[in-house]
Design a protein around this motif. Sequence first.
Motif, short mmCIF file in Angstrom:
data_model
loop_
_atom_site.label_atom_id
_atom_site.label_comp_id
_atom_site.label_asym_id
_atom_site.label_seq_id
_atom_site.Cartn_x
_atom_site.Cartn_y
_atom_site.Cartn_z
N ALA A 167 0.84 -1.21 0.00
CA ALA A 167 0.00 0.00 0.00
C ALA A 167 0.87 1.26 0.00
CB ALA A 167 -0.93 -0.01 1.20
N LEU A 168 1.94 1.25 0.79
CA LEU A 168 2.86 2.40 0.81
C LEU A 168 3.54 2.58 -0.54
CD1 LEU A 168 4.54 1.96 4.32
CD2 LEU A 168 2.92 3.73 3.64
N ALA A 169 3.93 1.46 -1.16
CA ALA A 169 4.59 1.53 -2.47
C ALA A 169 3.66 2.09 -3.54
CB ALA A 169 5.08 0.15 -2.88
N SER A 170 2.38 1.75 -3.46
CA SER A 170 1.44 2.23 -4.47
C SER A 170 1.02 3.67 -4.25
CB SER A 170 0.19 1.34 -4.48
OG SER A 170 -0.50 1.42 -3.24
N SER A 171 1.30 4.22 -3.07
CA SER A 171 0.86 5.58 -2.76
C SER A 171 1.89 6.65 -3.09
CB SER A 171 0.49 5.68 -1.27
OG SER A 171 1.63 5.46 -0.45
N VAL A 172 3.15 6.24 -3.33
CA VAL A 172 4.18 7.23 -3.64
C VAL A 172 4.04 7.67 -5.10
CG1 VAL A 172 5.77 6.30 -1.93
CG2 VAL A 172 5.88 5.46 -4.28
N PRO A 173 4.47 8.88 -5.43
CA PRO A 173 4.34 9.35 -6.83
C PRO A 173 5.38 8.70 -7.75
CG PRO A 173 5.43 11.01 -5.47
CD PRO A 173 5.00 9.92 -4.54
N TYR A 174 4.95 8.38 -8.97
CA TYR A 174 5.83 7.81 -9.99
C TYR A 174 5.85 8.76 -11.18
CZ TYR A 174 5.79 3.48 -7.32
OH TYR A 174 5.95 2.56 -6.32
N CYS A 175 7.03 9.31 -11.44
CA CYS A 175 7.08 10.32 -12.50
C CYS A 175 8.39 10.27 -13.30
CB CYS A 175 6.91 11.72 -11.91
SG CYS A 175 8.08 12.08 -10.59
N THR A 176 9.20 9.26 -13.08
CA THR A 176 10.48 9.21 -13.79
C THR A 176 10.42 8.31 -15.01
OG1 THR A 176 11.18 7.45 -12.28
CG2 THR A 176 11.84 9.69 -11.72
N SER A 177 10.03 7.07 -14.84
CA SER A 177 9.99 6.12 -15.95
C SER A 177 8.91 5.09 -15.66
CB SER A 177 11.35 5.44 -16.12
OG SER A 177 11.27 4.40 -17.07
N ASN A 178 8.39 4.47 -16.71
CA ASN A 178 7.41 3.40 -16.54
C ASN A 178 7.97 2.06 -16.99
OD1 ASN A 178 7.48 3.97 -19.29
ND2 ASN A 178 5.29 3.57 -19.57
N HIS A 179 9.29 1.96 -17.16
CA HIS A 179 9.93 0.73 -17.60
C HIS A 179 10.41 -0.06 -16.39
CE1 HIS A 179 10.90 2.31 -21.92
NE2 HIS A 179 9.61 2.29 -21.63
N VAL A 180 9.80 -1.23 -16.17
CA VAL A 180 10.17 -2.11 -15.06
C VAL A 180 11.20 -3.11 -15.57
CG1 VAL A 180 9.33 -3.78 -13.35
CG2 VAL A 180 7.87 -1.86 -14.04
N LEU A 181 12.43 -2.98 -15.09
CA LEU A 181 13.51 -3.87 -15.55
C LEU A 181 13.47 -5.19 -14.80
CD1 LEU A 181 16.44 -1.29 -15.90
CD2 LEU A 181 15.00 -2.26 -17.70
N HIS A 182 12.44 -5.93 -15.07
CA HIS A 182 12.25 -7.25 -14.46
C HIS A 182 11.22 -8.00 -15.29
CE1 HIS A 182 12.28 -10.26 -11.27
NE2 HIS A 182 13.18 -9.54 -10.63
N VAL A 183 10.98 -9.28 -14.94
CA VAL A 183 9.98 -10.06 -15.66
C VAL A 183 8.62 -9.99 -14.98
CG1 VAL A 183 11.59 -11.68 -16.73
CG2 VAL A 183 10.77 -12.13 -14.41
N VAL A 184 8.58 -9.42 -13.77
CA VAL A 184 7.33 -9.22 -13.03
C VAL A 184 7.41 -7.87 -12.34
CG1 VAL A 184 6.91 -11.68 -12.63
CG2 VAL A 184 8.25 -10.38 -10.97
N CYS A 185 6.33 -7.51 -11.66
CA CYS A 185 6.33 -6.26 -10.89
C CYS A 185 7.02 -6.49 -9.54
CB CYS A 185 4.90 -5.77 -10.70
SG CYS A 185 4.18 -5.06 -12.19
N ASP A 186 8.32 -6.63 -9.61
CA ASP A 186 9.13 -6.83 -8.41
C ASP A 186 9.10 -5.58 -7.54
OD1 ASP A 186 11.34 -8.27 -6.89
OD2 ASP A 186 12.38 -6.43 -7.50
#
Length: 330
Positions: A163-182
């Motif tokens: 929940a804390l991770a989903s509440s922070v702002p994301y504004c730099t990149s949308n590229h997840v360098l993994h095979v899942v949402c690690d």
Amino acid sequence: MSDPNSSLPSAFHFIIKGMPGLQDYYSTLFFIFLLLFLATILGNLLIVVLVSLDPRLHTPMYFFLWNLALLDVLLTTTVIPKMLAVLLGHNRTISFAGCFLQMYLFISFGATETFLVAAMAYDRYVAVVKPLHYNSIISTKVCFTMTATVWAVGFLVPMVSVALASSVPYCTSNHVLHVVCDYTTVVSLSCTDVTAQVNFALLLAMVVVCMPFLFVLWSYCRIIISVVKMKTVESRKKAFSMCSTHVVVVVLYYVSTAMEYISLRVDSSPHDGHIFIGGLNYFITPLVNPIIYSLRNEKIKAAAQRYFCRRFCSLSSLRTSFAIPPCPCV
């Protein structure tokens, strides 16, 4: 994305990049992981079906095994299909909500499995150390209560950190360098300082792994002491055979977890290597668990023989047509 200082909207999607350094091998990896996925699902579903249908397996030990197989099915279906889609080059995007839902589910299933392994260790401890009181201590009510508690705690533990991770702002990149949402990979994309969130999640993960591990260690120390005190060799062999399968599963689970943790801390290893080991770790225990229980457990093998024998014997028309002898199933 045009304004780097603004937060990403809730409808924003992430792009799972996979393993860019291994792109030339994506087709090969896809077929390997697909075969592993099918084998994992079929093996664990077989355990679920056998334990559900065979009255001889309606005991606490096999009820815990049923839950373990179910968890492995849920874990792999949460992670692997998206991984296969990424390797195939189709639908690499995942919505903001979908990413954090996937993250929450596979962390929850992993935490639940950790607690379940500890519950299975307690079941073996009672069976060996207090065999005369086993039915009263591990009663049906206690068995269901333990299992319900394991599932509830497993799903409650990661709730705050995700929940804390989903509440922070994301504004730099949308590229997840993994095979899942690690977790760490996604949180690193935040445009704010997330050190506190990462440290809290790491502390929580250590508690989730270490506390059950210490309990398992305590259980097997008591089991070993009890077995050593047994007077006959036959009694010792029987006690060790009751615990051997679970010991193999425990060792495999913690070794695979340790390998993933160590690989993430070795700076000299390539980033794609970290991702590959992390992705492979989703297969190891779910794939090997049913193999171990099938090969080392006589009751599971007997149940499988009865089940397939009955499926075969139900084809009465084929037996008549091909003059097959009467079915020997019991």
